[in-house]
Each structure stands twice: as structure tokens, then as C-alpha cells.
Write an enzyme that holds these catalytic residues in place. Structure first.
Site, PDB file in Angstrom:
ATOM      1  N   GLU A 143      33.709 -15.186  33.278  1.00 34.31           N
ATOM      2  CA  GLU A 143      33.925 -14.189  34.010  1.00 34.31           C
ATOM      3  C   GLU A 143      34.977 -14.342  34.907  1.00 34.31           C
ATOM      4  O   GLU A 143      35.102 -13.850  36.229  1.00 34.31           O
ATOM      5  CB  GLU A 143      32.665 -14.313  35.070  1.00 34.31           C
TER       6      GLU A 143
HETATM    7  C1  LIG Z   1      30.924 -20.359  26.450  1.00 32.08           C
HETATM    8  C2  LIG Z   1      31.681 -19.191  26.776  1.00 32.08           C
HETATM    9  C3  LIG Z   1      31.335 -17.882  26.648  1.00 32.08           C
HETATM   10  C4  LIG Z   1      32.103 -16.746  26.983  1.00 32.08           C
HETATM   11  N1  LIG Z   1      31.710 -15.433  26.718  1.00 32.08           N
HETATM   12  C5  LIG Z   1      32.520 -14.384  26.691  1.00 32.08           C
HETATM   13  C6  LIG Z   1      32.087 -13.169  26.290  1.00 32.08           C
HETATM   14  O1  LIG Z   1      30.643 -12.806  26.106  1.00 32.08           O
HETATM   15  N2  LIG Z   1      32.922 -12.196  26.213  1.00 32.08           N
HETATM   16  C7  LIG Z   1      34.221 -12.333  26.194  1.00 32.08           C
HETATM   17  O2  LIG Z   1      35.001 -11.374  26.158  1.00 32.08           O
HETATM   18  N3  LIG Z   1      34.723 -13.670  26.643  1.00 32.08           N
HETATM   19  C8  LIG Z   1      34.076 -14.576  26.836  1.00 32.08           C
HETATM   20  N4  LIG Z   1      34.250 -15.939  26.958  1.00 32.08           N
HETATM   21  C9  LIG Z   1      35.731 -16.210  27.183  1.00 32.08           C
HETATM   22  C10 LIG Z   1      35.934 -16.428  28.967  1.00 32.08           C
HETATM   23  O3  LIG Z   1      35.781 -15.252  29.724  1.00 32.08           O
HETATM   24  C11 LIG Z   1      37.609 -17.009  28.812  1.00 32.08           C
HETATM   25  O4  LIG Z   1      37.476 -18.405  28.474  1.00 32.08           O
HETATM   26  C12 LIG Z   1      38.112 -17.173  30.118  1.00 32.08           C
HETATM   27  O5  LIG Z   1      38.393 -15.893  30.726  1.00 32.08           O
HETATM   28  C13 LIG Z   1      39.372 -17.951  30.148  1.00 32.08           C
HETATM   29  O6  LIG Z   1      40.382 -17.483  29.008  1.00 32.08           O
HETATM   30  P1  LIG Z   1      40.788 -18.597  28.317  1.00 32.08           P
HETATM   31  O7  LIG Z   1      39.613 -19.572  27.545  1.00 32.08           O
HETATM   32  O8  LIG Z   1      41.838 -18.272  27.551  1.00 32.08           O
HETATM   33  O9  LIG Z   1      41.766 -19.709  29.471  1.00 32.08           O
HETATM   34  P2  LIG Z   1      43.320 -19.506  29.680  1.00 32.08           P
HETATM   35  O10 LIG Z   1      43.338 -18.117  30.137  1.00 32.08           O
HETATM   36  O11 LIG Z   1      44.219 -19.617  28.476  1.00 32.08           O
HETATM   37  O12 LIG Z   1      43.411 -20.321  30.894  1.00 32.08           O
HETATM   38  C14 LIG Z   1      43.507 -21.904  30.740  1.00 32.08           C
HETATM   39  C15 LIG Z   1      43.844 -22.376  32.220  1.00 32.08           C
HETATM   40  O13 LIG Z   1      44.918 -21.499  32.730  1.00 32.08           O
HETATM   41  C16 LIG Z   1      44.800 -21.057  33.824  1.00 32.08           C
HETATM   42  N5  LIG Z   1      45.492 -19.542  33.891  1.00 32.08           N
HETATM   43  C17 LIG Z   1      45.581 -18.747  33.165  1.00 32.08           C
HETATM   44  N6  LIG Z   1      46.395 -17.879  33.599  1.00 32.08           N
HETATM   45  C18 LIG Z   1      46.715 -18.119  34.673  1.00 32.08           C
HETATM   46  C19 LIG Z   1      47.556 -17.320  35.704  1.00 32.08           C
HETATM   47  N7  LIG Z   1      48.118 -16.455  35.883  1.00 32.08           N
HETATM   48  N8  LIG Z   1      47.557 -18.151  37.041  1.00 32.08           N
HETATM   49  C20 LIG Z   1      47.222 -19.528  36.981  1.00 32.08           C
HETATM   50  N9  LIG Z   1      46.245 -19.937  36.228  1.00 32.08           N
HETATM   51  C21 LIG Z   1      46.200 -19.344  35.157  1.00 32.08           C
HETATM   52  C22 LIG Z   1      43.119 -20.890  33.884  1.00 32.08           C
HETATM   53  O14 LIG Z   1      42.544 -20.526  35.155  1.00 32.08           O
HETATM   54  C23 LIG Z   1      42.857 -21.976  32.964  1.00 32.08           C
HETATM   55  O15 LIG Z   1      42.646 -23.057  34.007  1.00 32.08           O
HETATM   56  C24 LIG Z   1      33.502 -17.104  26.962  1.00 32.08           C
HETATM   57  C25 LIG Z   1      34.033 -18.399  27.044  1.00 32.08           C
HETATM   58  C26 LIG Z   1      33.119 -19.230  26.966  1.00 32.08           C
HETATM   59  C27 LIG Z   1      33.802 -20.860  26.998  1.00 32.08           C
END
Ligand SMILES: Cc1cc2nc3c(=O)[nH]c(=O)nc-3n(C[C@H](O)[C@H](O)[C@H](O)COP(=O)(O)OP(=O)(O)OC[C@H]3O[C@@H](n4cnc5c(N)ncnc54)[C@H](O)[C@@H]3O)c2cc1C
Length: 602
Positions: A410
Site C-alpha cells: 500500500e
Molecule cells: C506480500 C506482498 C503483497 C503485495 N500485493 C500487491 C498487490 O496485490 N497488488 C500490487 O499491485 N502490488 C502488490 N504488492 C507490491 C507492493 O505494493 C510493492 O512491493 C511496494 O509498492 C514496493 O515496491 P517494490 O517492491 O518494487 O520496492 P521499490 O519501489 O523498489 O522500493 C525499494 C525501497 O526503495 C524505497 N524507495 C523507492 N522509491 C523511492 C523514492 N522515490 N524515494 C525514497 N525511497 C524510495 C522504498 O521505500 C523501499 O524501501 C505486494 C507486495 C508484497 C511483498
């Protein structure tokens, strides 16, 4: 400007920072009506019957059990609380939706996630943005649990940067359908859902577009294996692949290029509901923690009698109480705002959309605060259990693993922290929240001569309320001069934004607990609220320290010379207690009540 509903002043989103709220104007869990109390009992019984006895199975990747429990929740009407009657929902208000989400989520993160993904991001995009035909076709099925929904936004290369997805939607030559190609990742409920909300890009559009896609393996949809996860072991999480998946044009949600807006608004609702989903988990952990602490004897003494354990029980209960206070306060603000908009002639759909959007700042604040409190609560739960806390045969281990995800999905807590401050600044620029005048008044106060009067704080919580007013000045002082210094480039200074956000979060949470307690003192009497007063005071004590530290970090990083000295002096003035609370006594008061009642009793 504040508006009125039932002659009551309702603040706009973010205005809590610059306006005083009367305690009579906040909704508290003690205000639940009879219907809500019954609903709460129904959900608690459901969880105790269907989930608690099966916790072991939830730890062993029993995805079918998740589906079964979700289906039973649907039969009871619990999946359609927020859905209007005409689409086979119960049409209840926002507070009731929060309440169900709260109490259904406490026993396992697997159900919390499945429920949240289905009722929130899996259903809301249709109820909020769907056409009448789309709603008639899909919402009744989703509201009753005949069908389940999932939400496909994230991709391998597009997580926090959600609008950067590569999934494509291509219009057919006859203009009747789109062909979707792409790969989605981390999709909750993917393994058993009937419908996906899919975001894809048409041509080289700047923004993505939303589609309702029925799950049909003969239409180019395939799934990856279940992800191997740290926690929420029975929540289905898979990759979803779309290979020339044909979607009729009438299944586009809202207009072309509107997907990012849909995605973000669905997430606003998801965020406040995620905060709700972190509440009963805390209550249940405290309940198990204190029961264990009362029974476990070391040095011939139940460990609950040790100061070190009292410390933990008091802090855990305090954070749970504060999270509850803030979550239901914001939920009722949203409900009232929806009512105002409907009274002004908006459809339920428009009213709900705008009502939640209005409080997007509070939604982000709550998501961050509640997810971190739940994590800390589970961590201390393990510690109270000692070695048994580390054992998978005892309940704390799973609670701790399940809690971890809430800080990630979220929108990560980093993204939500930045959003909270970013949205506030945007609201100020649009004139929806006047930060400028209060910030200028604080600047004047800094250069003026401080008052040496000794205020009368004999009334209960009066010093705490005065302290909240001063903490708001800290935010205005620090954020105001940072904005002045950096202008729109403030966005680039993330560490400052994060510090400002922590100040904002602490103010909202502490104020919510103080207002709830003040309201209850007035109606139920001070004697009945002894521990609640202690919790409001204890939380504030920590909030003052955090705010002091974060504000100082900001001031020494971007201000220099006289300006820095003046702001540091202001900070000292605005964080100064006239009467320091006796923190150990506060904790003892709270812990003794928890220990005596042998549960979370508030
Ligand atoms: C169990 C699980 C269920 C999920 N369910 C859904 C779902 O139903 N539908 C869906 O669409 N997604 C879902 N997700 C995805 C989830 O919303 C994303 O994992 C999340 O938004 C983070 O994206 P990412 O994993 O690509 O991390 P990244 O975006 O790569 O982030 C990695 C780190 O970098 C930081 N970061 C990234 N960008 C910035 C910035 N601009 N400034 C500062 N820090 C930053 C983040 O805070 C984090 O600490 C799910 C994930 C999990 C693990």
C-alpha cells in the site's frame, strides 16, 4: 475553510495542523452505535470460530483455507459492508467498514491481506470509478464473495514508481477490444481470484489506464508459482502474466490515462484500512502477552510483576490505544465528508471518492504509524515470551513475521511519509490549508518576547493540549522555513521531508488520543479514565522527544548562524513542559490495569 454537517465543524484534510479540534468533534470507539457494536461482536465471533483454531494451518500455506474463510465472510455479508445496497452490499458507513476490517484482521495476516486486497483495492476501483453497467455486472459478485478480486499494479520494474509500468494495452483494429500484454508481480489473491483490476499503458500515454479483466486461463492469463514469503503464509501472492489477453473496450475503468489516478485513490482507502487492519492484531498480541506474563514465573514471581515487563505492556497498550483513537477519528471525518458531499447533490460514488481523497494525508499518516506500532508490538510480544517467543509453536513468531509486510505494501512507509508532507504542501499552495499565516505568526512569536506567565493547568489534560498547540508550532517553524529556503526543490531533500513527516505523524496521533480521552473524561468522569489519561500522557511524552529530535535534525541541517540559534531556542520553548510527567508512574498505572484485567482492556 471548515464546513458543517449537523452543525458540527468538520476540518478538511490536513487542517488538524493549523486548527484546534474540540474533543466533542472527534469520533471515538466509545461512540459506536448499537449496530456497530453488534457488527464488532459478529466479526470477533467469526474470527474466533473460523480463524483462531486454524492458525497452524494458516502458517502452512493452506491457500484453500484462506479462500474458504473468505467465502464464509462473504456469506455473512462481511465483504460488502461498504458496498451500496443496490449492488448487494450492506451499504454501511465508512466507520463500520473500518470496524469490520479492524476486527477481521487480528488473528492472521493471511486473512488480513486477502480481505484487504479483495474488499479494498480489488473491489473499490469498480465501486469508485465503474460505469453503471460495470458495477451491476461485477460488484454484487464481489460483495457477496461469489467472486474474488485482485489488483495488478506492481511490475518487476515498477514498484514505488507505479506509473512506470511496461504492461501494454493495444486497441484492436475493429475498436472493440484491447489486447493486454505484460507481467505483474506480487499480486495478492492471484491464486483464487476471478477478476483482476489491471493497469496498462495505451500507446505512449503519459499515464496508465485501468481495466477490469476476468480471470480466464484460456484468454492468455497465466500465473507464476506462489511466492515464498517471510510471513502471511496463506495469502496467495503470485506473478500474473498477460499474453494477448483480450479485454472488451467496455471494461476500461474511467477514461484512457486515468489509471494512475484510480490506482492512487484506491490506495488512499487501502491505507486507512491497513491502519485498521493493524489494530486488532495489536490487541490480540497484548492479550496473549499479558496472559503469558501473568502465568510465567521466574525468580518465584510472575514476570508481569517485573518493571521491565510492565514497561513493555504499558507501551504496547498505549500505542494500540493511540492507533485506535486516530484511526476512528479519521474514519468518521471521511464518513461525514461523504455525507456532506451527498447532501450537496454528489452521487455516492463521487462523494466517497472525494471524501477519502480529502483525507489522503491522514490516510498516509495512519498507514505509517499503525504498521510500525504493530511491528513493535509483535516484537515486544516475542520478548515477553522469551525463548518461547522465538518458537513457531507459540503465537508471537507468526504475528511478528506477518506484521512486517504492512510497512511495505500500500505504498512503502518511506513513500507514505513523503506523500503526507508533499500533499500538505500542495494543499497549502492551493489554499485549502492555510499554512502561511500560522507559519508567519510563529515566526513573529520567535522574534517576540516570550510570556513569563505561569498558565493554569489544573484541568485534566490541559497542559497536554497546550503542548499539542506548541508542537504544531514546531512543525510550522521547521517546515515553513524549509519551504522558504528550498521552494519546490524541497522534494529533493528527502531526509528533511522524512523528519517533517515524523513530526506531523506524532502530532496527529498524540492529539487524537488526547481528544478521545478528554471527551471520555467529560462524559464518563475522570475516575473512569485514569489509565486512558496515563496513556495519552505517556504517548505525548514520547512524541515530544521524537519531535524535538527530528526538528533539531532539520534545523541544524538547513539553517545557519542566527537563524539556527533562534529556531533552536524556539524549539526549546515549544517542547518545554511546565510539569514533567512521571513516566514510570504512568507506565505502572497502565500496566497494572492490563495485568489485572489479563487482557487489553481499553
Ligand atoms: C506480500 C506482498 C503483497 C503485495 N500485493 C500487491 C498487490 O496485490 N497488488 C500490487 O499491485 N502490488 C502488490 N504488492 C507490491 C507492493 O505494493 C510493492 O512491493 C511496494 O509498492 C514496493 O515496491 P517494490 O517492491 O518494487 O520496492 P521499490 O519501489 O523498489 O522500493 C525499494 C525501497 O526503495 C524505497 N524507495 C523507492 N522509491 C523511492 C523514492 N522515490 N524515494 C525514497 N525511497 C524510495 C522504498 O521505500 C523501499 O524501501 C505486494 C507486495 C508484497 C511483498
Amino acid at each position: 475553510m471548515a464546513e458543517t454537517a449537523d452543525k458540527k465543524e468538520i476540518l478538511r484534510g490536513g487542517q488538524f495542523l493549523v486548527k484546534e479540534t474540540a474533543c466533542e468533534d472527534v469520533f471515538t470507539p466509545e461512540d459506536f452505535n448499537e449496530e456497530q457494536k453488534m457488527m464488532k461482536e459478529t466479526v470477533k465471533e467469526f474470527v474466533d470460530r473460523e480463524i483462531v483454531p486454524n492458525k497452524e494451518r494458516f502458517e502452512h500455506k493452506d491457500y484453500a483455507l484462506t479462500e474458504e474463510v473468505m467465502r464464509k465472510a462473504g456469506e455473512l455479508g462481511l465483504l460488502g459492508i461498504a458496498v451500496p445496497d443496490e449492488y448487494d452490499g450492506l451499504g454501511m458507513g465508512f466507520v463500520s467498514t473500518m470496524l469490520v476490517c479492524d476486527y477481521i484482521s487480528g488473528a492472521t495476516g493471511s486473512i488480513a491481506t486477502a480481505f484487504g486486497a479483495h474488499t479494498g483495492i480489488g473491489t473499490m476501483p469498480i465501486t469508485l470509478y465503474g460505469t453503471e453497467e460495470q458495477k451491476k455486472k461485477y460488484v454484487p459478485k464481489l460483495a457477496t464473495g461469489e467472486w474474488f478480486g485482485a489488483y495488478c499494479l506492481t511490475e518487476p520494474g515498477a514498484g514505488s514508481d507505479a506509473n512506470s509500468g511496461k504492461t501494454k494495452a493495444e486497441l484492436s483494429a475493429d475498436g472493440k477490444s484491447y489486447k493486454i500484454n505484460g507481467q505483474k508481480m506480487w499480486i495478492s489473491n492471484a491464486g483464487f481470484c476471478n477478476l483482476f483490476i489491471v493497469f496498462a499503458r495505451i500507446e505512449d500515454d503519459k499515464n496508465i489506464t485501468g481495466f477490469i479483466v476476468e480471470n480466464d486461463s484460456s484468454n492468455g492469463i497465466s500465473l507464476g508459482e506462489e511466492e515464498k514469503k517471510l510471513g502471511i503464509h496463506s495469502s496467495s501472492t503470485r506473478q500474473v502474466f498477460f499474453n494477448d489477453t483480450v479485454v472488451p473496450v467496455e471494461n476500461m475503468l474511467a477514461g484512457r490515462g486515468e489509471g494512475f489516478k484510480i490506482a492512487m485513490n484506491a490506495l488512499n482507502v487501502g491505507r486507512i484500512k491497513l491502519a485498521a487492519a493493524c489494530l486488532d492484531a495489536q490487541r490480540r498480541i497484548i492479550d496473549m502477552g499479558v496472559k503469558y506474563a501473568n502465568e510465567r514465573v521466574q525468580f518465584k514471581t510472575p514476570i508481569a510483576q517485573f518493571g521491565a515487563i510492565k514497561y513493555k505492556l504499558a507501551e504496547m497498550a498505549t500505542n494500540a490505544y493511540v492507533c485506535e483513537s486516530a484511526s476512528y477519528r479519521a474514519a468518521k471525518n471521511i464518513e461525514d465528508r461523504i455525507a456532506i458531499r451527498m447532501a450537496d447533490g454528489n452521487s455516492h460514488q463521487e462523494a466517497e471518492l472525494k471524501g477519502v481523497e480529502e483525507y489522503a494525508i491522514e490516510c498516509s499518516i495512519l498507514k505509517v504509524a499503525a504498521s510500525e506500532d504493530m511491528q513493535n508490538c509483535a516484537d515486544e510480544g516475542i520478548q515477553i515470551y522469551g525463548g518461547m517467543g522465538f518458537s513457531a509453536d507459540a503465537p508471537m513468531e507468526a504475528a511478528w513475521r506477518d506484521a512486517r509486510i504492512s510497512r511495505i505494501y500500500e505504498g512503502t512507509n518511506e513513500i507514505n511519509r513523503m506523500l503526507a508532507v508533499g500533499m500538505l504542501v500542495k494543499k497549502a499552495m492551493k489554499g485549502h490549508v492555510d499554512l502561511l499565516n500560522p507559519a508567519m505568526a510563529v515566526a513573529d512569536e520567535l522574534t517576540g518576547i516570550p510570556s513569563f506567565d505561569t498558565p493554569d493547568y489544573s484541568e485534566v489534560l490541559s497542559e497536554e493540549k497546550a503542548m499539542i498547540a506548541k508542537l504544531k508550532k514546531v512543525f510550522l517553524m521547521v517546515a515553513g522555513s524549509a519551504i522558504q529556503k528550498y521552494g519546490p526543490e524541497l522534494e529533493e531533500h528527502q531526509q528533511l521531508l522524512m523528519a517533517a513527516s515524523d513530526i506531523l505523524i506524532e502530532i496527529y496521533m498524540a492529539e487524537s488520543a488526547i481528544l478521545r480521552t478528554e471527551k471520555n473524561v467529560k462524559r464518563f468522569g475522570e475516575d473512569t479514565q485514569k489509565e486512558q489519561i496515563a496513556m495519552a500522557q505517556l504517548y505525548l511524552y514520547h512524541a515530544v522527544d521524537i519531535i524535538n529530535q527530528k526538528a533539531k535534525e532539520g534545523i541544524v541541517s538547513f539553517a545557519e548562524g542566527d537563524e539556527q540559534r533562534m529556531m533552536l531556542m524556539g524549539l526549546k520553548r515549544f517542547t518545554k513542559y511546565q510539569n514533567q510527567p512521571n513516566v514510570v508512574a504512568l507506565r505502572n498505572t497502565i500496566a497494572e490495569k492490563v495485568t489485572e484485567e489479563n487482557t487489553y482492556p481499553f
